[in-house]
Design an enzyme around this catalytic site. Structure first.
Site, PDB file in Angstrom:
ATOM      1  N   VAL A  25     106.452  99.901  25.344  1.00 51.69           N
ATOM      2  CA  VAL A  25     105.105  99.548  25.818  1.00 51.69           C
ATOM      3  C   VAL A  25     104.965  98.032  25.920  1.00 51.69           C
ATOM      4  CG1 VAL A  25     102.636  99.652  25.271  1.00 51.69           C
ATOM      5  CG2 VAL A  25     104.087 101.662  24.899  1.00 51.69           C
ATOM      6  N   TYR A  26     105.535  97.327  24.946  1.00 45.72           N
ATOM      7  CA  TYR A  26     105.501  95.856  24.960  1.00 45.72           C
ATOM      8  C   TYR A  26     106.212  95.315  26.192  1.00 45.72           C
ATOM      9  CZ  TYR A  26     107.235  91.181  23.762  1.00 45.72           C
ATOM     10  OH  TYR A  26     107.582  89.852  23.793  1.00 45.72           O
TER      11      TYR A  26
END
Length: 219
Positions: A129-130
């Site tokens: 997600v980062y």
């Protein structure tokens, strides 16, 4: 040069603020926690308390007024969840771009992440997600009418800077000290030829000034 830095209390930002102040420039650090203001003053920066997750474009533009450049060095941090990767690493970067345009500040330097575009879109893993948040933020900034540069450092360390790096459109996986990343940002701010460029950087054998000059093709 007046440089407004989002994530002003982060390690990269503090190193950059110290470098800017030491040569007579005016670093301004945007911070969420007012308790961090003294740390910024200690390195010669002007602290501005502004929570990018809860601020308007107008508020951030006011903080960026009369700046020569803005630098996005904010991050949700390694212990944060997936939601804050989006609200900080992506949305706050886009907010700063909106504010820069509103304030008439053309120069935007982004601190991104190595290999940010190589994420698994189906994964809910926090690191994936980062990476996606960083990739989407970079794309949003590249799509603006700004004088942008996207810097994608490898794994960050707290080691003392060596002043030597490897830099290019793509470089092997590796690490780099936060102090050296700050020095790279300083040179990026000084080199107009880095406008419109996105590059990866890790520790290496080449002095930073030489690496940046060689990459841009200009001394």
């Amino acid at each position: 040069m007046r440089v407004v830095i989002a994530g002003g209390h982060g390690q990269i930002a503090l190193h950059l603020e110290r470098l800017l102040a030491a040569r007579g420039d005016q670093p301004v650090g945007l911070i969420r926690n007012p308790d961090h203001a003294a740390d910024l003053r200690e390195v010669g920066a002007v602290p501005v308390v502004l929570d990018l997750e809860n601020s308007t474009v107008e508020q951030v533009a006011e903080a960026a007024a009369d700046a020569d450049a803005v630098v996005f060095a904010a991050g949700a941090g390694p212990n944060s969840g997936a939601a804050r990767k989006n609200t900080v690493d992506r949305d706050a970067a886009v907010l700063l771009a909106d504010a820069a345009e509103a304030a008439g500040v053309r120069r935007y330097v982004m601190v991104s992440s190595y290999n940010a575009d190589n994420y698994d879109p189906a994964s809910t893993d926090v690191f994936q997600v980062y990476l996606r948040a960083k990739s989407e933020a970079d794309a949003a900034v590249r799509g603006r009418d700004l004088d942008w540069t996207v810097v994608r450092p490898g794994s960050l360390t707290t080691a003392a800077g060596t002043g030597e790096i490897s830099l290019g459109d793509s470089v092997p996986r590796g690490s780099i000290s936060r102090e050296d990343v700050a020095a790279v940002l300083l040179h990026v701010l000084d080199f107009p030829a880095t406008v419109g460029r996105q590059f990866e950087v890790i520790g290496g054998p080449t002095p930073i000034a030489d690496a940046v000059a060689s990459y841009t093709g200009k001394p």
